[in-house]
Design an enzyme around this catalytic site. Structure first.
Site, PDB file in Angstrom:
ATOM      1  CE  LYS A  24      -3.743  -0.266   2.455  1.00  0.00           C
ATOM      2  NZ  LYS A  24      -4.376  -0.506   3.745  1.00  0.00           N
ATOM      3  NE  ARG A  94      -6.884   2.600   5.001  1.00  0.00           N
ATOM      4  CZ  ARG A  94      -7.342   2.666   3.757  1.00  0.00           C
ATOM      5  NH1 ARG A  94      -6.796   3.487   2.903  1.00  0.00           N
ATOM      6  NH2 ARG A  94      -8.319   1.905   3.371  1.00  0.00           N
ATOM      7  N   GLY A 103      -8.323  -7.387   5.082  1.00  0.00           N
ATOM      8  CA  GLY A 103      -9.064  -7.530   6.332  1.00  0.00           C
ATOM      9  C   GLY A 103      -8.315  -8.211   7.456  1.00  0.00           C
ATOM     10  CG  MET A 105      -2.592  -7.228   9.829  1.00  0.00           C
ATOM     11  SD  MET A 105      -0.939  -6.983   9.287  1.00  0.00           S
ATOM     12  CE  MET A 105      -1.145  -6.664   7.584  1.00  0.00           C
ATOM     13  NE  ARG A 338      -6.133  -4.610  -2.618  1.00  0.00           N
ATOM     14  CZ  ARG A 338      -6.648  -4.699  -1.406  1.00  0.00           C
ATOM     15  NH1 ARG A 338      -5.912  -4.487  -0.352  1.00  0.00           N
ATOM     16  NH2 ARG A 338      -7.911  -5.006  -1.222  1.00  0.00           N
ATOM     17  CG  HIS A 456     -14.027 -10.457   5.278  1.00  0.00           C
ATOM     18  ND1 HIS A 456     -14.405 -11.723   5.656  1.00  0.00           N
ATOM     19  CD2 HIS A 456     -12.702 -10.371   5.539  1.00  0.00           C
ATOM     20  CE1 HIS A 456     -13.363 -12.364   6.143  1.00  0.00           C
ATOM     21  NE2 HIS A 456     -12.317 -11.560   6.094  1.00  0.00           N
ATOM     22  CB  SER A 765      11.805 -40.829  -7.144  1.00  0.00           C
ATOM     23  OG  SER A 765      10.662 -40.044  -6.972  1.00  0.00           O
ATOM     24  CB  CYS A 832       7.340 -39.098  -6.166  1.00  0.00           C
ATOM     25  SG  CYS A 832       8.167 -40.238  -5.059  1.00  0.00           S
ATOM     26  CE1 TYR A 852       9.821 -37.667 -11.242  1.00  0.00           C
ATOM     27  CE2 TYR A 852      11.804 -38.034 -12.544  1.00  0.00           C
ATOM     28  CZ  TYR A 852      10.911 -38.457 -11.579  1.00  0.00           C
ATOM     29  OH  TYR A 852      11.084 -39.659 -10.948  1.00  0.00           O
TER      30      TYR A 852
END
Ligand code: PEP
Ligand code: MG
Length: 876
Positions: A24, A94, A103, A105, A338, A456, A765, A832, A852
């Site tokens: 923010k 804020r 919502g 904080m 944002r 919210h 793996s 895996c 992988y």
């Protein structure tokens, strides 16, 4: 003194300072630089928050001094004076973390008001009602957020005031009513706190900043962080900003806007606002807002300016923006922008559209979709037939897509409890608040009576990919009796309802959810991910059906086929049990002969489903007692069925008993004791591969995986058995099939001796489920019971069984990869464990150069995207 700068005027920052100023703060600075009308202010940095915690939850002298200095500068810029009777400056305080945590904080508005300044504001604005309305809001927020006096107590006083007056809305209370309310609020404060409401503006400010820092560690923020992989050490910044007022009368208002539709992604401004209101009124969903098209009629010039700024911001940030704005007596201000939270469908459409519009490259677009969000695309819609005959009992806003069906729960705690006990529940609330987060996660879907598309419930549900219908005013909820009524019909906790998050329809009955269809944008987007990524993605699948599903989702092979799952099937469990109770090798072989054709058929189905994609099949892994009953009655029944005596079977069960079966007679240890089991399985694997190769002309190279190895000789022992059987069959059949034999690395000793092990293994793996269990010494099955204590005490931030512990377990994985390659440079490396489908763990696997990852079918798209993002962030 550390000479560090902790506080920054908006004009001193920019968008790249997000880590320091929070999202923010950085964007307020950026908007200020872009010349967009932003109320002036400053940001107390995230480093100040961390220092607050380092200093034992104390704001240090130097930070206080810096805040005071910036306040003086702010006074100069605005020409107003904080806490003074002469043109008093009021501010908002804020929170603003690096990434937005809607919502989670706290926010305090109208700070600087006290018994005297309120009078000045009343005179200056010539609007005493406004002044007292602002003051009562401030007392309420400050008491709640800073001092922990329950909001409910204040709400009660408001309700009483309205009742006395016989009115329905807050806006119908006049100045005198509000003055009286302020007195009542202050009395309440004194009663609860034992002291007067603070009148000194500086004290108010420091207390408010402290409260925001403190809110970084409130329980709902901790849960949110765990859910969203946000590290606890990021801290939150605090933005102190000159107040502008949307509640100054009929030429003032406030609203929320998205530059594109956050539900569908459609390129169309999506905004709501309320005249004569403050921001909390819109977000809390207490009054239902107006569509922005109305502003065009009411204030055409403001509307034009608004649209131009929205366009400028979207082009500047190259992304859909979520903005808050306020109109103060006909002047427009932007309070926040944002990158907007959005549904997965919207995220894909926006990413694909932004590339088509030339705003983003494919690489940039890939980063715009949260991998975990894809989950929601793969989630259900309702069975069309059942839907046709179902009756819509109410309609709300389609706040977050998906289909949900369950019995009604009226509180978040109840939703969590019943869902933990295995029930499907739909959470029904008047409106949700951040404390409800755990119940919202646990519920199949969320239905709220109040609130708009930016409430919210809507924002949080969209972020989670959960189905949500909001603002469903047709329903009357009685939280006390735990019932809801619609058109005179009453529903309770035992009744089913179904929600359609795409239409906002609510059904008073159960409708079965069904598998989703995937959109065109999904395919386009995922094809970019596939072009970009270096890491391959396989699936963990044990049946042809799962294998086909995974291939549809883009799996490039099977990384783990757990053969034991087939052993539990109804038609083979008895042969498995015969094998277990066998008294000698002959008997065991007889039982295994029964299993062989079934296993072969399993593997044929899997090879056919996977065509030529690689398939890793693991030899039997779990301890044998898992296949036998444990209580006497079941043992007696089974003994009868198998023609054994009760005592005989009971003896077998007892002989298999282990105190810690996860570290017991399982994995390759079974093959060491009973080589014939491994022989049968290898035979089934090779015969199936030859069969499918001949039938379909596929080039199949079976990958045989030996689990739970900790010592190279143990691997060699089982490998020799496998090679002997495989070679015999290949020779017998006169074909030239190649095959690979590899192992899982899931015991720390295997990782430590991976160079030795790689001499005998053609692939590794990483079984990070067991590796995590054994590295932490946490039981996979029991750790869940106490891990919550660890999160609460901030010892761990996330579940090491779902997100790879990179510092510990990850080190073993990395070391084993290096060691493995040192003795076998082209060894194939994969993972895996469950972590193969977790985005941050996938990134880790990419970074250490694995070939992988392998994960469950529904997580394959998530892993593909996470792998592509890892490549964009860190090319390899
Ligand atoms: C593992 O341990 O990570 C693994 C994949 O094997 P399993 O979960 O079957 O023990
Ligand atoms: Mg394992």
């Amino acid at each position: 003194m550390d000479n560090k700068k902790y506080v920054y005027l908006f004009s001193e920052g920019n968008a790249s300072m997000r880590n320091l100023l929070g999202g923010k703060g950085a964007n307020l600075a950026e908007m200020t630089n872009l010349g967009i009308p932003v109320p002036k202010g400053f940001t107390v940095s995230t480093e100040a928050c961390n220092k607050y915690y380092d200093d034992g939850k104390m704001i240090s002298k130097e930070i206080m001094t810096e805040v005071e200095e910036k306040m003086v500068q702010l006074e100069e810029i605005t020409g107003m004076k904080f806490g003074s009777l002469d043109n008093p400056l009021l501010v908002s305080v804020r929170s603003g973390a690096r990434v937005s945590m809607p919502g989670m904080m706290d926010t305090i508005l109208n700070l600087g008001l006290n018994d005297e300044t309120v009078e000045v504001v009343a005179k200056k604005t010539n609007n005493p009602r406004f002044a007292y309305d602002s003051y009562r809001r401030f007392i309420q927020m400050f008491s709640d957020v800073v001092m922990g006096v329950e909001k409910r107590l204040f709400e009660k006083l408001i309700d009483e005031a309205k009742e006395r007056k016989g009115v329905q809305y807050d806006t119908e209370l006049d100045c005198n009513d509000l003055k009286e309310l302020v007195l009542k609020f202050k009395e309440l404060y004194k009663k609860e706190m034992g002291e007067n409401f603070p009148q000194d503006a500086k004290t108010q400010l420091i207390d408010a900043i402290t409260a925001v820092f403190r809110s970084w560690d409130n329980p709902r923020a901790i849960v949110y962080r765990r859910l969203n992989d946000i590290p606890g050490n990021w801290g939150t910044a605090v933005n102190v900003q000159q107040m502008v007022f949307g509640n100054k009368g009929d030429t003032s208002g406030t609203g929320v806007a998205f530059s594109r539709n956050p539900s569908t992604g459609e390129k169309k401004l999506f905004a709501e606002y309320l005249m004569n209101a403050q921001g909390e009124d819109v977000v809390a969903g207490i009054r239902t807002p107006q569509p922005i098209s109305k502003l065009k009629d009411d204030m055409p010039e403001i509307y034009d300016q608004f649209v131009k700024i929205v366009d400028k911001l979207e082009k500047h940030y190259k992304d859909m923006q979520d903005m808050e704005f306020t109109i103060e007596e006909g002047k427009l201000y932007f309070l926040q922008t944002r990158n907007g939270k959005r549904t997965a469908q919207a995220a894909l459409k926006i990413a694909v559209d932004l590339v088509a519009e030339g705003m983003l490259t494919k690489e940039e677009a890939i980063l715009k979709v949260e991998p975990k969000q894809l989950d929601s695309l793969l989630h259900p819609t309702f069975n069309a037939k059942e839907l046709k005959s179902a009756e819509v009992i109410a309609k709300g806003l389609p706040a977050s897509p998906g289909a949900a069906c369950g019995k009604i729960a009226f509180t978040a705690e109840e939703a969590k409890e019943r869902s933990d006990a295995g029930e499907d529940v739909v959470l029904v609330r008047l409106e949700t608040s951040p404390e409800d987060i755990e119940g919202m996660i646990a519920a199949e879907g969320i239905l709220t009576v109040r609130g708009g598309m930016t409430s919210h419930a809507a924002v949080v549900a969209r972020g989670m990919g959960a189905c949500c219908v909001a603002g469903c005013g047709d329903i009357k909820v009685n939280e006390e009796t735990k019932t809801m009524s619609v058109n005179g019909k009453v529903y309770g906790c035992e009744d089913y309802i179904s929600l359609d998050g795409n239409t906002g329809n609510v059904y008073g009955q159960a409708i079965s959810p069904e598998e989703p269809q995937i959109s065109g944008e999904f395919a386009t987007f995922m094809s970019w991910a596939d072009e970009i990524r270096a890491l391959k993605v396989r699936t963990n699948a044990d049946s042809p059906r799962d294998a086909r599903q995974a291939v549809k989702f883009g799996a490039e092979g099977i990384g783990l086929c757990r053969t034991e799952h087939m052993f539990f099937a109804e038609d083979r469990i008895s042969a498995v049990r015969e094998m277990i109770v066998a008294k000698n090798v002959e008997e065991r072989k007889k039982a295994l002969e029964k299993l062989l054709p079934m296993q072969r058929e399993d593997f044929i189905g899997i090879y056919e489903a996977m065509e030529e994609r690689p398939v890793t099949i693991r030899l039997l892994d779990p301890p044998l007692h898992e296949f036998l009953p444990h209580d006497d009655e079941d043992i007696r029944d089974l003994a009868k069925e198998m023609g054994l005596t009760f005592e005989d079977l009971k003896n077998t069960v007892e002989s298999l008993h282990e105190f810690n079966p996860m570290m017991g007679h399982r994995g390759c240890r079974l093959a060491v004791s009973y080589p014939e089991i491994a022989e049968m399985q290898v035979r089934a694997i090779i015969e199936a591969a030859i069969c499918v190769k001949e039938k379909c002309s596929y080039n199949i190279i079976p990958e045989i995986m030996i689990p739970l190895v900790g010592e190279v000789k143990e691997l060699k022992f089982v490998k020799d058995i496998a090679v002997k059987v495989a070679d015999e069959i290949i020779k017998e059949k006169g074909t030239d099939m190649k095959y690979l034999i590899g192992t899982m690395i899931e015991i720390p000793r295997a990782a430590l001796t991976a160079d030795e092990i790689a001499k005998e293994a053609e692939f590794f793996s990483f079984g990070t489920n067991d590796l995590t269990q054994m590295t932490f010494g946490f039981s996979r099955d029991d750790a869940g019971k106490f891990l919550n204590d660890y999160y609460e005490r901030k010892i761990y931030e996330s579940d090491p069984f779902s997100k790879l512990d990179q510092n510990g377990v990850g080190k073993l994985v990395e070391m084993a990869a290096v060691k493995g390659r040192s003795t076998r440079p082209n060894i194939k490396l994969g993972i895996c464990g469950e972590h193969g489908g977790d985005p941050s763990s996938v990134e880790f696997c990419h970074n250490i150069g694995l070939n992988y990852v392998s994960c469950s079918p529904f997580r394959v798209p998530v892993a593909r995207l996470a792998a592509a993002q890892a490549q964009v962030k860190n090319k390899r």
